[in-house]
Design an enzyme around this catalytic site. Structure first.
Site, mmCIF file in Angstrom:
data_model
loop_
_atom_site.group_PDB
_atom_site.id
_atom_site.type_symbol
_atom_site.label_atom_id
_atom_site.label_comp_id
_atom_site.label_asym_id
_atom_site.label_seq_id
_atom_site.Cartn_x
_atom_site.Cartn_y
_atom_site.Cartn_z
ATOM 1 N N LYS A 82 -0.622 -7.774 5.392
ATOM 2 C CA LYS A 82 -0.488 -9.125 4.834
ATOM 3 C C LYS A 82 0.428 -9.947 5.732
ATOM 4 C CE LYS A 82 0.643 -11.327 0.362
ATOM 5 N NZ LYS A 82 1.117 -11.060 -1.009
ATOM 6 N N SER A 157 -1.680 -12.855 -4.491
ATOM 7 C CA SER A 157 -1.718 -13.514 -3.204
ATOM 8 C C SER A 157 -2.120 -12.587 -2.050
ATOM 9 C CB SER A 157 -0.338 -14.099 -2.906
ATOM 10 O OG SER A 157 0.615 -13.045 -2.840
ATOM 11 N N SER A 181 0.716 -9.587 -7.248
ATOM 12 C CA SER A 181 -0.021 -10.001 -6.049
ATOM 13 C C SER A 181 -0.746 -8.893 -5.307
ATOM 14 C CB SER A 181 0.920 -10.701 -5.076
ATOM 15 O OG SER A 181 1.493 -11.813 -5.686
#
Ligand SMILES: [Zn+2]
Lengths: 479, 476
Positions: A82, A157, A181
């Site tokens: 990420k 996210s 997330s």
């Protein structure tokens, strides 16, 4: 077995084939990059890809396999990261314009450990700007699409990480979880995602959103891979004073262990608004699971209605503080202006997106003079009550089981204009985050309209092994 | 007249830089001489993803300071974030201690009066802005350097007292080796707040804060300026505005720093990246053992043990290393008064002219003691002692060796002395004549002349006796 099937194997299976020289890490990368080539134009899961470097590393590890060296299970395994986790010399944009050109001069501790194990970091994945969002629509680099149906959001996210694992663009991925997330996008994309106990995995090198909640965790196609990646990145770190010096032990899941576990279903969660399909799949899963576990019972988390407000107060307050450093002085975007204050204002105005600004403003307000006690102070008190709820519940059961999200994946643009509806996606995931507990999302056996429904299993502090055991049992129900 | 009407109330905030090798929250060296931004890392630069970790050496030094200042140590203290935007503050907040400081409720005693210390806490320093032309540059070498902030109650009632407090505080902190307290280098920064109230009133008046005081002289002048300014305003019946004033050393005036945004909102909240600081009683006891005899106790000891004069003792104890040197010399030469006199005049004179510390003084304590013992035993005259001392500064020779070489040991050859006296009197017939006519005051001149000739080889007292005896006998 055709090479193109490799992404469907577990890491353990891939490792054995690499060891037997059935194929090389380079072959594996070829498959991965061809998947990326095919899917990226639609999915937009990556922000940056390090193809050249990845091949160089694959060659080196391939040579080691040829010598018959005993290598880590992660050696040669492609991992996507990420883009709010620092990888030395590579972009770390956090999906924001303000950091669109920022290259980190250092590796996050989790990355260091992965590299040491021989894993190959192949690229950085797309995310909601500064990890703020539940749909992956707030990234400066554009939304990520759900590989199961590109008209739908992948969840947020860590949507990029979940999506690329789902379409086979990586074997495993790291995400970050603040209020769900990792778990929520894992649920939306039909993969497995784990948020560890707060303090289990070093946050050093994870760009802070809400420091007291943020966790790095693994996303993969199956429970065993998630366990394996977690075992590599977990542990005490001198660079993170909030990590806990607590032995990690073996995390290899064992589905037979669940016969010793009592599962609790929080009754307040069932009183929340839940999509009918989600409720049905959840109930069916519970029914199927009943034969394997010791007991399933209803427990109570009385402060459930406060999970979301408490979470949003704490995370916005901490975010407003953590994002103060992006001022255009030292790195990232700088808007030109004659005066310092105007430079700050212009840089932050142009550099931050709408959702980030909204949260900074909320957080600044909650921390300001005269409001601190009313908002942040109260939220802290409520947080300890929420923790206590979980402590009490864990006196009656070993694990808590819930749906990961109250809804199925929704369509792009469907909720982006309604932040409150969007925030509700996190209603089941924020509680364990506030309590610092480990939790996993694994797909239930039944599919609904091409989508999976995620089941969340919450454990006691440092109870990663137990939640993995139970997740494996659910995964096996699929077969 | 105004002093009768108004009482001055001063409180002090002091920032002292701790003498650690590395910074408060990272491993970077505490070094400013190197070129700008050479002692920095991702952590002290506040780069995305970095986290602070506590330097326990800083905790130890701060605890030592707190104990030396009679504070109560909080077994559990915690860090907080203090937010403001400034280019030299890379994270947009400073890590400090807020609601739960390291220590509280201490005091410093000056002239029998207790100045109460409200709190003592740990925090990190910020960087430094360098303005050049239209550009501003930032040097982050100082960023993250550990500081302690020491806050007093409003117990100080004059500029004089303020300076005395600062002197004593500096002395204590250097005694315990916690800070170098060099004000010019910014190791020790003070920000007094000043208010006036009518004598006898209990309520505090509106206060102003003074910044930019980088020497004790500036503190004194700044406070005097501000006291006078406030007195004038109040005498006119006008109101004091609460503001921060910057002292200008050149114009000797203070100007307001900000006008509009006076009440800043720092949005303090607990630092989530650092767990609370928990200090065990064992640790606190261990640190307590590190504290040497403090200036106050040391002064009292010197006075009671050696009956030395208070002023002399104050000079000796000004600097711990100097006091240690005194103690060392006294170990070898028990005449404390003699040692004290020599240290305060001769030794300090050299330190001042050469601008060096006692630690750099070329004569070791035992060698100096040897000289003083010779002086005490009347083996040399004090004039000879000074000649030998000069020589010792530049050579490695022992004092006796120098004395022998130069023939400075006191001679008891009175025959020889008589010859010299005769010679001198012969050379000064007119002076001798005056003496004979009853002008006895010229005796001193004649003795001086003889002493000059004998170059410290004879005891001046004996020289005097003999000159007088000779003149008087000769008269008869
Ligand atoms: Zn540093």
């Amino acid at each position: 077995m055709p090479l193109s099937d490799i992404p469907n194997l577990t890491i353990f299976e891939i490792h054995n084939k690499l060891k037997n020289l059935d194929f090389t890490p380079t072959d594996l990368l070829n498959v991965i990059f061809s998947r990326i080539n095919d899917h990226e134009p639609t999915i937009n899961g990556f922000i940056s890809i390090f193809k050249e470097k990845a091949y160089q590393e694959a060659e080196i590890i391939g040579e080691k396999f040829k010598t018959g060296a005993e290598l880590s299970l992660l050696a040669g395994i492609p991992i996507a990261v990420k883009d709010n986790i620092c990888v030395k010399d590579e972009l770390t944009t956090c999906g924001s314009k303000i950091l669109h050109n920022f290259r980190s001069p250092y590796d996050a501790t989790a990355i260091k450990q992965l590299k040491k194990a021989g894993a190959i970091v192949i690229g950085k994945t797309n995310l909601d700007e500064f990890a703020m969002g539940s749909s992956n629509e707030t990234s400066y680099f554009g939304p990520v699409k759900n590989p199961l149906n590109p008209n739908y959001v992948p969840g947020g996210s860590s949507g990029g990480s979940a999506a690329v694992v789902a379409y086979g663009g990586s074997i495993g991925a790291l995400g970050s979880d603040t209020g769900g997330s990792i778990r929520q996008p894992a649920s939306f994309c039909g993969v497995v995602g784990l948020k560890p106990t707060y303090g289990r995995v070093s946050r050093y090198g994870l760009v802070a959103f809400a420091s007291s909640l943020d966790c790095i965790g693994p996303i993969a196609k199956n429970v065993c891979d998630v366990a394996l990646i977690l075992s590599i990145i977990a542990g005490y770190d001198l660079h993170d004073a909030t990590t806990v010096d607590f032995p990690v032990g073996s995390l290899i899941p064992d589905k037979n262990k669940v016969k010793d576990y009592t599962l609790g279903i929080p009754k307040e969660y069932l009183e929340e608004e839940i999509d009918d399909e989600v409720r049905k799949v959840f109930n069916d899963t519970i029914k199927e699971l009943k034969d394997y576990v010791r007991e399933i019972k209803i427990v109570s988390l009385p402060h459930t209605p406060y999970h979301l407000p408490c979470y949003y107060l704490i995370c916005t307050a901490e975010a407003s503080s953590n994002l103060a450093r992006y001022d255009g002085v030292r790195y990232g975007l700088r808007e030109k202006s004659e005066y310092l204050i105007q430079m700050y204002e212009a840089t932050r105005d142009v550099g931050f997106g709408k959702e980030v600004k909204r949260r900074i403003l909320l957080g600044t307000y909650a921390l300001s003079k005269g409001y601190y006690d009313e908002y942040y102070g109260t939220a802290q008190k409520v947080r300890s009550l929420i923790k206590k709820d979980f402590d009490d519940a864990f006196r009656e059961c070993d694990l808590i089981i819930t749906p990961t999200s109250p809804t199925l994946p929704f369509k792009l643009n469907e909720r982006i204009t309604n932040p409150l509806a969007m925030y509700r996606s996190d209603v089941f995931t924020t509680g364990p985050s506030l309590a610092g507990l480990p939790a996993i999302s694994v797909a239930a056996p039944q599919k609904v309209g091409g989508f999976s429904v995620g089941i969340q299993i919450i454990g006691r502090p440092f109870g990663e092994k137990e939640i993995l055991d139970c997740a494996l049992a659910i995964e096996e129900l699929n077969k | 007249m105004t002093e009768d009407r108004y009482e001055v109330v001063i409180g002090m905030e002091i920032h002292a830089q701790l003498k650690t090798k590395s910074k408060m929250f990272c491993a970077c060296a505490v070094q400013f001489k190197d070129k700008p931004n050479s002692n920095v890392c991702p952590i002290c630069l506040g780069l995305p993803g970095t986290l602070p970790t506590v330097n326990f050496e800083a905790v130890r030094l701060a605890t030592r300071a707190a104990l030396a200042l009679n504070c109560q140590i909080n077994p559990k203290s915690s860090f907080a974030r203090k937010h403001y935007f400034y280019p030299d503050l890379p994270k947009g907040y400073q890590i400090t201690q807020y609601k739960e400081p390291l220590a509280v409720n201490g005091f410093v005693e000056i002239d029998g009066k207790k100045i109460r210390i409200k709190r003592l806490h740990l925090e990190e320093d910020s960087g430094k802005l360098i303005h050049s032309g239209k550009e501003s540059l930032v040097d982050f070498n100082r960023c993250g350097v550990p500081l302690i902030e020491i806050v007093t109650e409003p117990d100080i009632n004059s500029s004089e007292e303020a300076v005395r407090y600062l002197e004593e505080l500096k002395r204590i902190l250097t005694y315990i080796d916690v800070s170098d307290c060099d004000m010019e280098k910014g190791h020790f920064r003070c920000e007094p707040n000043i208010s006036l109230r009518k004598a006898g009133e209990e309520k505090l008046g509106t206060r102003t804060e003074l910044k930019n005081l980088n020497s004790l002289r500036n503190v004194r002048e700044g406070l005097e300026f501000e006291i006078a300014r406030q007195t004038t305003i109040l005498t006119r019946g006008e109101k004091i505005i609460q503001e921060t004033l910057l002292w200008d050393e050149k114009t000797k005036t203070a100007q307001p720093m900000r006008s509009k945004e006076e009440s800043e909102d720092y949005r303090y909240f607990p630092e989530p990246d650092l767990p609370p600081l928990v200090l065990s009683q064992t640790f606190i006891d261990e640190v307590r053992k590190e504290i040497p005899l403090l200036p106050q106790a040391r002064r009292q000891l010197l006075i009671s043990k050696y009956q030395l004069d208070k002023n002399l003792v104050e000079i000796i104890t000004e600097d711990k290393k100097f006091a240690d040197y005194f103690d060392d010399v006294v170990k070898y030469c028990s005449k404390a008064q003699l040692v004290a006199n020599w240290l305060v005049t001769e030794v300090r004179g050299i330190l001042n002219t050469r601008n060096i510390a006692i630690t750099e003084f070329p004569i070791s304590s035992d060698v100096l003691a040897e000289l003083l013992v010779m002086l005490d035993k009347q083996e040399i005259t004090s004039k000879a002692a000074k000649i030998i001392f000069e020589e010792m500064l530049n050579s490695k020779k022992r004092p006796r060796e120098i004395a022998e070489e130069k023939g400075l040991l006191i001679s008891f050859d009175e025959e020889r002395l008589m010859t010299i006296i005769k010679e001198t009197l012969k050379e000064n017939p007119d002076v001798v004549e005056k003496y004979r006519k009853g002008k006895t005051t010229v005796l001193g001149f004649l003795i001086g002349e003889v002493l000059r000739k004998v170059q410290g080889r004879f005891l001046p007292q004996r020289v005097g006796e003999l000159v007088k005896k000779f003149l008087d006998e000769d008269l008869r």
